[in-house]
Design a protein around this motif. Structure first.
Motif, PDB file in Angstrom:
ATOM      1  N   LEU A   5      73.835  26.684  23.460  1.00 53.46           N
ATOM      2  CA  LEU A   5      73.510  28.083  23.692  1.00 53.46           C
ATOM      3  C   LEU A   5      73.864  28.393  25.134  1.00 53.46           C
ATOM      4  O   LEU A   5      73.243  27.903  26.063  1.00 53.46           O
ATOM      5  CB  LEU A   5      72.029  28.335  23.421  1.00 53.46           C
ATOM      6  CG  LEU A   5      71.602  29.794  23.523  1.00 53.46           C
ATOM      7  CD1 LEU A   5      72.366  30.630  22.499  1.00 53.46           C
ATOM      8  CD2 LEU A   5      70.109  29.932  23.299  1.00 53.46           C
ATOM      9  N   SER A  38      80.026  29.842  31.343  1.00 55.99           N
ATOM     10  CA  SER A  38      80.674  29.014  30.340  1.00 55.99           C
ATOM     11  C   SER A  38      80.165  27.579  30.397  1.00 55.99           C
ATOM     12  O   SER A  38      79.478  27.188  31.348  1.00 55.99           O
ATOM     13  CB  SER A  38      82.192  29.037  30.550  1.00 55.99           C
ATOM     14  OG  SER A  38      82.507  28.563  31.849  1.00 55.99           O
ATOM     15  N   THR A  68      79.812  32.171  25.640  1.00 56.03           N
ATOM     16  CA  THR A  68      78.974  33.031  24.804  1.00 56.03           C
ATOM     17  C   THR A  68      79.214  34.484  25.173  1.00 56.03           C
ATOM     18  O   THR A  68      79.296  34.834  26.338  1.00 56.03           O
ATOM     19  CB  THR A  68      77.491  32.704  24.993  1.00 56.03           C
ATOM     20  OG1 THR A  68      77.227  31.449  24.409  1.00 56.03           O
ATOM     21  CG2 THR A  68      76.611  33.738  24.332  1.00 56.03           C
ATOM     22  N   SER A  70      77.288  37.928  24.713  1.00 53.76           N
ATOM     23  CA  SER A  70      75.989  38.470  24.309  1.00 53.76           C
ATOM     24  C   SER A  70      76.022  39.988  24.277  1.00 53.76           C
ATOM     25  O   SER A  70      76.733  40.631  25.046  1.00 53.76           O
ATOM     26  CB  SER A  70      74.898  38.004  25.278  1.00 53.76           C
ATOM     27  OG  SER A  70      74.703  36.613  25.154  1.00 53.76           O
ATOM     28  N   CYS A 100      83.391  30.031  15.867  1.00 52.43           N
ATOM     29  CA  CYS A 100      82.616  31.160  16.366  1.00 52.43           C
ATOM     30  C   CYS A 100      81.282  31.171  15.639  1.00 52.43           C
ATOM     31  O   CYS A 100      81.238  31.157  14.405  1.00 52.43           O
ATOM     32  CB  CYS A 100      83.345  32.479  16.132  1.00 52.43           C
ATOM     33  SG  CYS A 100      82.391  33.921  16.687  1.00 52.43           S
ATOM     34  N   ASP A 103      74.900  34.757  16.295  1.00 52.25           N
ATOM     35  CA  ASP A 103      73.498  34.396  16.512  1.00 52.25           C
ATOM     36  C   ASP A 103      72.532  35.539  16.289  1.00 52.25           C
ATOM     37  O   ASP A 103      72.809  36.698  16.615  1.00 52.25           O
ATOM     38  CB  ASP A 103      73.302  33.904  17.957  1.00 52.25           C
ATOM     39  CG  ASP A 103      73.857  32.516  18.190  1.00 52.25           C
ATOM     40  OD1 ASP A 103      74.348  31.898  17.230  1.00 52.25           O
ATOM     41  OD2 ASP A 103      73.798  32.050  19.353  1.00 52.25           O
ATOM     42  N   CYS A 113      71.618  31.507  12.522  1.00 51.00           N
ATOM     43  CA  CYS A 113      73.020  31.721  12.897  1.00 51.00           C
ATOM     44  C   CYS A 113      73.924  31.413  11.707  1.00 51.00           C
ATOM     45  O   CYS A 113      73.524  30.748  10.758  1.00 51.00           O
ATOM     46  CB  CYS A 113      73.404  30.862  14.097  1.00 51.00           C
ATOM     47  SG  CYS A 113      73.165  29.089  13.831  1.00 51.00           S
ATOM     48  N   ALA A 167      74.408  37.469  19.903  1.00 49.01           N
ATOM     49  CA  ALA A 167      75.451  36.794  20.672  1.00 49.01           C
ATOM     50  C   ALA A 167      76.499  36.189  19.758  1.00 49.01           C
ATOM     51  O   ALA A 167      76.255  35.925  18.568  1.00 49.01           O
ATOM     52  CB  ALA A 167      74.834  35.700  21.542  1.00 49.01           C
ATOM     53  N   VAL A 169      79.110  32.829  20.020  1.00 49.19           N
ATOM     54  CA  VAL A 169      79.457  31.615  20.760  1.00 49.19           C
ATOM     55  C   VAL A 169      80.832  31.167  20.293  1.00 49.19           C
ATOM     56  O   VAL A 169      81.018  30.820  19.129  1.00 49.19           O
ATOM     57  CB  VAL A 169      78.426  30.495  20.531  1.00 49.19           C
ATOM     58  CG1 VAL A 169      78.811  29.254  21.312  1.00 49.19           C
ATOM     59  CG2 VAL A 169      77.029  30.952  20.908  1.00 49.19           C
ATOM     60  N   SER A 171      83.774  28.399  20.718  1.00 48.02           N
ATOM     61  CA  SER A 171      83.874  27.035  21.251  1.00 48.02           C
ATOM     62  C   SER A 171      84.968  26.258  20.532  1.00 48.02           C
ATOM     63  O   SER A 171      85.466  26.661  19.481  1.00 48.02           O
ATOM     64  CB  SER A 171      82.534  26.316  21.096  1.00 48.02           C
ATOM     65  OG  SER A 171      82.171  26.257  19.735  1.00 48.02           O
TER      66      SER A 171
END
Length: 695
Positions: A5, A38, A68, A70, A100, A103, A113, A167, A169, A171
């Motif tokens: 997170l 990040s 992330t 938000s 992705c 959340d 999520c 949010a 995320v 990654s």
């Protein structure tokens, strides 16, 4: 999956378009880069012909490096939309799996999520899609033993409240090198259609399953409503199948008779032809395998502890006794037990086709396959249907009876100890059952071994051996190799930073070394173990069936060392790839034919409670996704086929083994085909040879 997170990035509120789309970020809605925080990543802005983009460069120290995004004001209301999409390009040097996560408050990677992913080869662009899944509760605990439930209040375990998205995320999944991607268009899209099944449908809610095994409280296109309905569907389909034979240009095996003719050997083989890998059928024609797994009749659901669930339950009638029984459950509510079960699908076939239903059903299956353009019966299918000499098929053998590495772990179980004396014996015993049957049968393409094994990362098997007891054969083999290399335990200690007093002490210890210090030795043993697995299995298969192909182990995930070992010994390397496309899939094992052993898409518009592993909005999108996936594989020069999982929807109230109740069939529990899927597979069959042959 658990993602970190990360901190907040402020973005303007979503903008409603003339369509239902809501823009969260694009070239006209820039961000304050100074507010981006990040994890093991840097982010910058860049201009391109598409407009302003976010360039995200990640390291590989974290398992999930990324950023992330938000929501300003606390949350986005995406309740009107069915999915979130992100346009992106891989500007790095290696394939990247981008994820992705969307959340709600309290998201931790598992709860509150939902997640989507996209694999991109270097230089490739694509759209990552996250279905905004709304999940139901279990009716206050009265419903249990299923992966999915009728829609209700949002479940923290498997869905979100789409009106309170806090949010995103973004990654990279478990990288072993640096990556770089650019992202430019993030939006909520598609009109949300509520699931067919809801906890608010009726009071009282129980019973909620009808006599055919279907959800009781709602109607939908194709639902079976009576015994007369079953019979009328049977008669209507018979006329359709008689009118629609196999696709044009097919030979008896489903090979491309209208295409080039190569050497005919009387069995399936592989050949690289004009820079594309192909299967070649026994008559010498090019063959691309469009298959379906689990083509069989019986699929049971637990009825134990479920009094009051089923209306007009057929299991108590004498004619349906063959569909009653018990079965072992590995996972879920019934794990470790063998609850009482019933097969609604089997009972429906008896009602539909009469006392000789097995013979009638086998015939209808073969006609369907030919008409639908399906030229392969995939894994775990009915042997009697396979052996009809009408459709090519695959077989499977396993090592489940072998000793396992006690220190290993995995979703389906531990990894076999390939250095134990009983490993080759276990595989040989499994393969011996194929003698005089599939072995030597020209219609049998070849054999898979095991399924979705716990290969882990490139040190996992070595570490598992070290965690195992003193007498674990894999551990003794590893220590023997170390002793041959280092001779003196002190030299090993110096290399690993350990303090073992003797080789015997190392055998007795279950501690593991620092992975970085011992990496070379750990990966060397991993390679030895994986090559021993594949070479042993290959030798056993070829002893009994020298003319059949070794199709690999159906990787769910594989590190580069495992992939290279498979490439060295398998005729074809197989992967179960639950994603939206494999067109740009890159294989670490080099130039080798590949086969998709499993993939699927599912929706909630036909009375079931779970979409399966790759969700879509409805049957139309399911069919479109199928088409894009199979033809995408045909565009990849390595793939020689794709096999869909599976023939029939899983039971509405969950299969015994683990509670899965996915809407992933070509047919439903009452043996009614989904026309969207069968029509699309037929269209794909008429295109796939041309597509795979194009440069």
């Amino acid at each position: 999956m658990k993602l970190p997170l990360l901190a907040a990035l402020l973005i303007a509120s979503p903008v409603s378009l003339h369509s239902s789309d809501q823009i969260l970020f694009d070239s006209s809605h820039r961000v304050d880069l100074n507010k981006i925080q990040s994890r093991d990543a840097t982010v910058s802005g860049t201009e391109s012909p598409e407009g302003f983009m976010l360039r995200i460069a990640t390291g590989h120290q974290s398992q999930w490096p990324g950023i992330t995004i938000s929501a300003s004001g606390g949350s986005w209301n995406l309740a009107a939309n069915s999915a979130l999409t992100l346009k992106m390009k891989n500007t790095g040097q290696r394939e990247a799996e981008v994820r992705c996560r969307v959340d709600n408050p309290g998201a931790d990677g598992t709860k509150h999520c939902v997640t989507g992913s996209l694999s991109l080869a270097p230089g490739k662009s694509g759209t990552l899609r996250v279905e905004l899944m709304r999940a139901g509760d279990s009716l206050g605990g009265n419903l249990f033993g299923m992966k999915g439930y009728p829609a209700g209040p949002v479940s923290e375990e498997s869905g979100i409240d789409s009106s309170k998205v806090t949010a995103l995320v973004i990654s990279i999944r478990k990288p072993d090198s640096d990556h770089e991607i650019v992202v430019w268009d993030i939006r909520a899209t598609g009109d949300y259609t509520p699931p067919t099944a809801s906890l608010t449908d009726a009071t009282p809610f129980l019973p909620f399953i009808d006599t055919f095994g279907q959800y009781k409280h709602r109607d939908w296109p194709g639902k079976t409503k009576s015994l007369d309905d079953l019979i009328s569907k049977r008669e209507a389909e018979a006329k359709t199948l008689d009118a629609m034979k196999e696709p044009p240009g097919w030979d008896q095996y489903g090979g491309w008779s209208a295409g080039p003719t190569l050497k005919a050997t009387g069995f399936f083989r592989t050949e690289k032809y004009h820079n594309k890998w192909w299967l070649v059928d026994p008559d010498g024609h090019l063959f691309f395998s469009q298959g379906i797994d689990c083509i069989r009749s019986i699929d049971s659901t637990p009825v134990e502890e479920r009094d009051g669930w089923f209306e007009d339950f057929p299991g108590g009638r004498p004619e349906f006794n063959p569909f009653c029984g018990t079965s072992f459950a590995l996972l879920g509510h019934y794990a470790g037990r063998s609850p009482k079960c019933f097969s609604f699908s089997g009972a429906n076939l008896l009602r539909k086709y009469g006392p000789a239903w097995r013979t009638a059903y086998s015939e209808i299956v073969q006609k369907r396959l030919r008409s639908w353009g399906i030229n392969t019966i995939g894994n775990w299918s009915d042997e009697n249907i396979c052996r009809m000499d009408r459709t090519p098929y695959t077989e499977s053998i396993g090592s489940a009876k072998a000793k396992m590495i006690q220190g290993s772990k995995g979703y389906w179980g531990k990894f076999p100890d390939v250095f134990a004396p009983d490993f080759s014996a276990a595989v040989r015993s499994s393969m011996a059952t194929k003698g005089g049957k599939s072995a030597g049968d020209p219609w049998c393409i070849g054999y898979f071994s095991d399924n979705e094994m716990s290969w882990g990362d490139d040190t996992s098997l070595a570490l598992a051996a070290l965690k195992s007891p003193y007498d674990q054969p894999a551990k003794r083999e590893f220590v023997s190799d170390l002793k041959a290399k280092y001779h003196d335990i002190r030299q090993l200690n110096s290399a690993w930073g350990t303090n073992h007093t003797s080789w015997e002490a190392l055998l007795s210890s279950c501690e593991v070394p620092d992975k970085k210090m011992a990496y070379g030795d750990l990966t060397a043993f991993y390679t030895k173990a994986s090559e021993t697995y594949f070479s042993t299995v290959r030798d056993v298969i070829k002893e009994v069936a020298p003319n059949q192909l070794y199709l690999g182990c159906r990787f769910a995930d594989a590190n580069d060392l495992a992939a290279k070992a498979a490439s060295k010994y398998c005729d074809i390397v197989s992967y179960n790839l639950y994603r939206r496309s494999v067109e740009d899939f890159q294989f670490a094992g080099g130039d080798k034919p590949l086969l998709v052993g499993e993939f699927h898409f599912g929706a909630l518009d036909r009375g079931l409670f779970h979409t399966g592993l790759v969700p879509v909005a409805n049957q139309r999108e399911r069919a479109e996704s199928y088409r894009n996936y199979v033809l995408g594989a045909a565009r990849n020069p390595l793939f020689v086929g794709t096999h869909w999982f599976e023939w029939k929807d899983e039971p509405t109230t969950g299969r015994v083994y683990d509670g899965e109740n996915y809407q992933i069939g070509f047919v439903d529990v009452a043996d009614a085909p989904y026309p969207e899927m069968s029509e699309t597979s037929r269209q794909v069959a008429e295109e796939m040879y041309r597509v795979h042959s194009e440069n």
